[in-house]
Scaffold this motif. Structure first.
Motif, mmCIF file in Angstrom:
data_model
loop_
_atom_site.group_PDB
_atom_site.id
_atom_site.type_symbol
_atom_site.label_atom_id
_atom_site.label_comp_id
_atom_site.label_asym_id
_atom_site.label_seq_id
_atom_site.Cartn_x
_atom_site.Cartn_y
_atom_site.Cartn_z
ATOM 1 N N GLY A 56 0.809 -1.200 0.000
ATOM 2 C CA GLY A 56 0.000 0.000 0.000
ATOM 3 C C GLY A 56 0.851 1.261 0.000
ATOM 4 N N PHE A 57 0.184 2.403 -0.091
ATOM 5 C CA PHE A 57 0.862 3.699 -0.169
ATOM 6 C C PHE A 57 1.786 3.911 1.029
ATOM 7 C CE2 PHE A 57 1.335 8.245 0.346
ATOM 8 C CZ PHE A 57 1.382 8.747 -0.948
ATOM 9 N N ILE A 58 1.347 3.532 2.236
ATOM 10 C CA ILE A 58 2.138 3.782 3.443
ATOM 11 C C ILE A 58 3.470 3.048 3.380
ATOM 12 C CG2 ILE A 58 2.189 3.601 5.961
ATOM 13 C CD1 ILE A 58 0.134 5.597 4.942
ATOM 14 N N ASP A 59 3.445 1.765 3.053
ATOM 15 C CA ASP A 59 4.690 1.004 2.982
ATOM 16 C C ASP A 59 5.593 1.514 1.864
ATOM 17 O OD1 ASP A 59 4.114 -0.643 5.133
ATOM 18 O OD2 ASP A 59 3.161 -2.193 3.899
ATOM 19 N N GLN A 60 5.005 1.883 0.730
ATOM 20 C CA GLN A 60 5.821 2.411 -0.369
ATOM 21 C C GLN A 60 6.444 3.753 0.013
ATOM 22 O OE1 GLN A 60 4.087 1.959 -4.452
ATOM 23 N NE2 GLN A 60 2.338 1.129 -3.322
ATOM 24 N N TRP A 61 5.719 4.566 0.780
ATOM 25 C CA TRP A 61 6.287 5.829 1.270
ATOM 26 C C TRP A 61 7.487 5.558 2.162
ATOM 27 C CZ3 TRP A 61 5.607 6.714 6.680
ATOM 28 C CH2 TRP A 61 6.207 7.877 7.153
ATOM 29 N N ARG A 62 7.369 4.575 3.056
ATOM 30 C CA ARG A 62 8.492 4.248 3.937
ATOM 31 C C ARG A 62 9.719 3.846 3.115
ATOM 32 N NH1 ARG A 62 4.290 1.279 7.263
ATOM 33 N NH2 ARG A 62 3.889 2.600 9.092
ATOM 34 N N ASP A 63 9.499 3.031 2.067
ATOM 35 C CA ASP A 63 10.617 2.605 1.217
ATOM 36 C C ASP A 63 11.265 3.797 0.524
ATOM 37 O OD1 ASP A 63 9.977 0.016 1.935
ATOM 38 O OD2 ASP A 63 8.954 -0.447 0.045
ATOM 39 N N ALA A 64 10.437 4.672 -0.058
ATOM 40 C CA ALA A 64 10.975 5.824 -0.782
ATOM 41 C C ALA A 64 11.688 6.782 0.169
ATOM 42 C CB ALA A 64 9.844 6.545 -1.515
ATOM 43 N N ARG A 65 11.136 6.969 1.338
ATOM 44 C CA ARG A 65 11.737 7.884 2.315
ATOM 45 C C ARG A 65 13.150 7.446 2.683
ATOM 46 N NH1 ARG A 65 11.922 10.089 7.605
ATOM 47 N NH2 ARG A 65 10.918 12.156 7.610
ATOM 48 N N ALA A 66 13.349 6.137 2.733
ATOM 49 C CA ALA A 66 14.670 5.616 3.091
ATOM 50 C C ALA A 66 15.715 5.921 2.016
ATOM 51 C CB ALA A 66 14.575 4.113 3.324
ATOM 52 N N MET A 67 15.270 6.240 0.784
ATOM 53 C CA MET A 67 16.198 6.529 -0.307
ATOM 54 C C MET A 67 16.486 8.024 -0.459
ATOM 55 S SD MET A 67 14.822 4.015 -3.325
ATOM 56 C CE MET A 67 13.640 2.742 -2.936
ATOM 57 N N ARG A 68 15.856 8.870 0.339
ATOM 58 C CA ARG A 68 15.987 10.314 0.149
ATOM 59 C C ARG A 68 17.431 10.769 0.333
ATOM 60 N NH1 ARG A 68 14.504 9.446 5.350
ATOM 61 N NH2 ARG A 68 15.217 10.884 6.988
ATOM 62 N N SER A 69 17.735 11.898 -0.269
ATOM 63 C CA SER A 69 19.064 12.494 -0.144
ATOM 64 C C SER A 69 19.052 13.542 0.960
ATOM 65 C CB SER A 69 19.479 13.144 -1.468
ATOM 66 O OG SER A 69 20.653 13.910 -1.294
ATOM 67 N N GLU A 70 20.076 13.520 1.780
ATOM 68 C CA GLU A 70 20.200 14.520 2.840
ATOM 69 C C GLU A 70 20.647 15.873 2.293
ATOM 70 O OE1 GLU A 70 19.160 14.021 5.810
ATOM 71 O OE2 GLU A 70 18.768 11.874 5.530
ATOM 72 N N ASN A 71 20.970 15.940 1.007
ATOM 73 C CA ASN A 71 21.468 17.190 0.418
ATOM 74 C C ASN A 71 20.355 18.146 0.021
ATOM 75 O OD1 ASN A 71 24.156 16.295 0.603
ATOM 76 N ND2 ASN A 71 23.980 15.209 -1.358
ATOM 77 N N TYR A 72 19.109 17.650 0.029
ATOM 78 C CA TYR A 72 18.003 18.466 -0.459
ATOM 79 C C TYR A 72 16.837 18.425 0.522
ATOM 80 C CZ TYR A 72 20.639 17.996 -4.798
ATOM 81 O OH TYR A 72 21.635 18.004 -5.743
ATOM 82 N N TYR A 73 16.058 19.480 0.493
ATOM 83 C CA TYR A 73 14.823 19.560 1.283
ATOM 84 C C TYR A 73 13.921 18.400 0.866
ATOM 85 C CZ TYR A 73 10.507 21.790 3.094
ATOM 86 O OH TYR A 73 9.338 22.080 3.760
ATOM 87 N N PHE A 74 13.390 17.680 1.843
ATOM 88 C CA PHE A 74 12.578 16.501 1.529
ATOM 89 C C PHE A 74 11.103 16.753 1.804
ATOM 90 C CE2 PHE A 74 10.472 12.495 2.801
ATOM 91 C CZ PHE A 74 10.622 11.798 1.608
ATOM 92 N N GLY A 75 10.314 16.403 0.845
ATOM 93 C CA GLY A 75 8.868 16.365 0.989
ATOM 94 C C GLY A 75 8.338 15.294 0.056
ATOM 95 N N PHE A 76 7.104 14.922 0.237
ATOM 96 C CA PHE A 76 6.560 13.796 -0.517
ATOM 97 C C PHE A 76 5.265 14.203 -1.204
ATOM 98 C CE2 PHE A 76 5.342 9.233 -1.017
ATOM 99 C CZ PHE A 76 6.552 8.787 -1.529
ATOM 100 N N GLY A 77 4.951 13.515 -2.286
ATOM 101 C CA GLY A 77 3.741 13.846 -3.029
ATOM 102 C C GLY A 77 2.968 12.621 -3.452
ATOM 103 N N TYR A 78 1.868 12.861 -4.110
ATOM 104 C CA TYR A 78 1.035 11.798 -4.662
ATOM 105 C C TYR A 78 0.665 12.167 -6.091
ATOM 106 C CZ TYR A 78 -2.984 14.896 -3.944
ATOM 107 O OH TYR A 78 -3.853 15.962 -3.993
ATOM 108 N N GLY A 79 0.411 11.153 -6.890
ATOM 109 C CA GLY A 79 -0.115 11.347 -8.235
ATOM 110 C C GLY A 79 -1.422 10.602 -8.334
#
Length: 694
Positions: free
Chosen positions: A577-600
């Motif tokens: 589901g969306f929640i688990d996929q968000w957790r996976d994507a969040r773990a790949m984020r870069s610390e070099n940039y401001y992080f936020g998340f979206g939906y399509g």
């Protein structure tokens, strides 16, 4: 309300029905308690008339009153006159709505009459002549006049003294409209100048105009209002049985029925998995904005092959012409919303073409609408038997035209291979259907090879069970290829023309959307972007291999997930589901940039919206609830239908804030974190866009 199980499907599923079709045949109102409207003046022009309550007075001093189906001008007191609510049909155009729901209309010739049906004949263009107004029929330009104490029509200028004064009064009924169900003012700018709120990177508000214009039922707006906008397709009447595409995609049964009423009961649609009915009516989008949406990426969508297969159409199938039509409709929608709010620039729906404009719109407390494209043959760049059907000059002209239209985000390949690159496969029976479409469009089926890395295309079908009827559209002697089992990737990657397109997007500061690219196409596109350290890249709705997200984040790009089920669905527990996929994507984020998340959301894109959360009955979202910015959100009502995310899922776009609020429940201990990430999505996208333009 219907209760039969319904199938999930996306754009690809449409091909099954279209090819099968080729084989076969080829509300109620209430008296307003508001105070009388202020008298309009030349200073505030005709725009200020919107939503006002007025009586019409002729230049001789007599007032207009209703007499059966006609209108007379034989009373001298405003209290005896018909009170009209002026509903804005567009900038400078109005419908005159009476207390019993009848409207001032004409018969196309001389007669003026009352009608209960909102049609183009109820649409009047109003022009100011000092402190009085001239009304002409928008449909034919004839002028409203008083003659022999009766309202009638004449050619413009035939009767010199034919203007009307609009006298404020009370007693008007409210024009029918969907309610919003939100109480609060959208937030402006957060700490450190950040735009705080949600972003949808992938939605189709103009689906009423694609695939020839007759397949999708309903429109995001209509000059004649909600009763004209939210109606079922003529070929769904009388009981839904003729609606082959809707019945198979949404029910899994070509002989299913549905209630076609639409407004005001909406008994059977919109629904989270009804795939041919309108879900982005502008009032529903308004509720999403009021509930926290700050950036709304509206993608123009087209597919020539599907359009040519579908037998009923009113628009051309050329994909670039479809883009132009949808761009025009979007600007008409902006004007329409402006008209409801009193004039140009006053509405909440603002088309933007730069991050600077988007920030200003957010500072004004409005919705920034960015534009994108998702077509299968951009600029005519199809491929036929391996031969590209476009040139670099075509691409340059096409990119320039898109830029001039305000487009800033582009999907380069969609569903079918084209002259720019290979497309990401669809799996299952849907994959069979799309593969047939690929053959019809390009002259060849998908070509596969073993994947060489972690990223994979979707698994190709190895048999055609359930899709035998599709084979009949193929030429005699042509059969589907047999693919090896296991992970396979499209052998077609980014072409030289595709690389030229990627660089052309970069040169113009536009955003490359890698969704629907084959793995080879996407990896080659990312190679080009990485060589230039170009941040302007997104995956807008989960149509890229998730292993690519890390490369996107490392560039300073943006990732948004398809706005589907928050938790794993009961019928497909293997799908995350969306929640688990968000957790996976969040773990790949870069610390070099401001992080936020979206939906399509992919709303109106032949993709089902989120169903109710699996445990919603035991642990429901409670209405009213308070959104992240303090706005109080109650259930949305449209006519007599009251929507509830706990039982309806995301039946229409206005329920997106409810779906996001539901994340706090679905994510458990991570509830606050996901809401914070979602509320940082708009700012993260804007910073990505700003880097792309520098």
């Amino acid at each position: 309300m219907r209760s039969v199980p319904r199938l999930r499907g996306r754009l690809a599923g449409t091909i099954s029905l279209l090819t099968a079709a080729v084989v076969v045949v080829v509300a109620t109102t209430g008296v307003s308690a508001a105070a009388p409207s202020p008298a309009p003046t030349a200073q505030n022009s005709v725009y200020a008339l919107a939503n006002g309550c007025f009586a019409l007075r002729t230049e001789s001093g007599d007032f207009v009153r209703r007499d059966g189906s006609a209108y007379l001008t034989d009373v001298t007191k405003a209290a005896d006159a018909e009170p009209f609510r002026l509903h804005a049909a567009q900038l400078g155009r109005f419908m005159l709505y009476g207390p019993d729901g009848s409207m001032l209309s004409h018969d196309g010739a001389d007669s003026v009459l009352a009608t209960s049906e909102a049609t183009p004949s109820t649409d009047w263009t109003v022009m100011s002549t000092g402190e009085s107004f001239v009304l002409t029929a928008t449909s034919n330009g004839r002028q409203l006049i008083s003659r022999d104490l009766t309202l009638t029509m004449s050619d413009p200028g035939d009767v010199p003294e034919s203007a009307f004064t609009l006298i404020p009064r009370d007693g008007c009924s409210d024009f029918p409209e969907a309610e919003v169900g939100a109480n609060g003012v959208p937030g402006e700018i957060g700490p450190n100048g950040e735009v705080t709120g949600f972003i949808d990177t992938h939605v189709h508000m103009n689906a009423s105009e694609f695939m020839g214009g007759n397949l999708h039922c309903g429109r995001p707006f209509d000059p004649q209002g909600v009763t004209a906008a939210l109606v079922d397709c003529p070929d769904h009447q009388p009981d839904g049985i003729p609606a082959l595409l809707e019945n198979v995609l949404s029910y899994g049964n070509p002989f299913e029925t549905h209630d076609t009423t639409g407004w005001p009961s909406f008994a059977d649609w919109p629904a989270h998995d009804s795939l041919t009915h309108e879900q982005t009516y502008y009032k529903w989008v308004e509720r999403a904005w009021r509930g926290g949406l700050r950036i709304f990426t509206n993608l123009f969508v087209a597919n020539r092959v599907l359009c040519e297969l579908y037998p009923s159409k009113r628009n051309p199938c050329d994909e670039m012409e479809t883009v132009r039509i949808q761009a025009q409709q979007t600007r008409e929608l902006q004007d329409y919303i402006d008209a409801q709010y009193g004039g140009p620039g006053r509405g909440w729906f603002r088309i933007v073409s730069s991050p600077e404009q988007a920030r200003q719109v957010a500072a004004d407390g409005k919705l920034a609408v960015t534009l994108g494209v998702e077509v299968s043959e951009p600029f005519g760049c199809s491929v036929r038997n391996g031969i590209p059907q476009c040139t670099e000059d075509d691409i340059d002209r096409g990119l320039d035209e898109l830029y001039d239209l305000g487009v800033r985000q582009m999907i380069v390949t969609h569903k079918f291979d084209n002259a720019l690159g290979g497309a990401r496969f669809d799996g299952g029976v849907t994959g069979v259907a799309v593969n047939i479409g690929n053959y019809l469009g390009t002259g060849e089926f998908w070509q596969s090879e073993p994947c060489t890395g972690v990223a994979e295309d979707n698994v190709l079908p190895t048999k055609v069970d359930g899709a035998q009827n599709l084979l009949a559209v193929l030429p005699p002697g042509v059969t589907l290829p047999v693919y090896p089992s296991g992970p396979q990737c499209n052998s077609h990657g980014l072409t030289d023309l595709g690389a030229y397109t990627i660089r052309g997007l970069m040169d113009r500061g536009m955003i490359v959307d890698i969704d629907h690219m084959s793995v080879k196409t996407a990896e080659a596109a990312l190679d080009i972007l990485e060589a230039a350290n170009y941040s302007g890249v997104v995956s807008s709705h989960s149509w890229s291999d998730p292993s690519l997200y890390k490369r996107i984040y490392a560039l300073g790009g943006f990732v948004a997930l398809y706005a589907g089920q928050l938790d794993a669905s009961d019928d497909k527990p293997e799908e995350r589901g969306f929640i688990d996929q968000w957790r996976d994507a969040r773990a790949m984020r870069s610390e070099n940039y401001y992080f936020g998340f979206g939906y399509g959301a992919d709303t109106n894109g032949f993709g089902p919206q989120a169903a109710p959360r699996g445990d919603a009955a035991e642990n429901p979202l409670q209405y009213p609830y308070t959104a992240f910015d303090g706005t109080v959100m109650d259930q949305q009502r449209a006519g007599t239908r009251v929507f509830d995310v706990n039982t309806d899922g995301v039946a229409q776009y206005g329920m997106i804030p409810d779906w996001i609020a539901d994340m706090r429940i679905a994510a458990g201990a991570d509830g606050d974190t996901i809401i914070e990430d979602m509320s940082r999505g708009a700012e993260a996208y804007l910073q990505m866009w700003e880097r792309a333009r520098n």
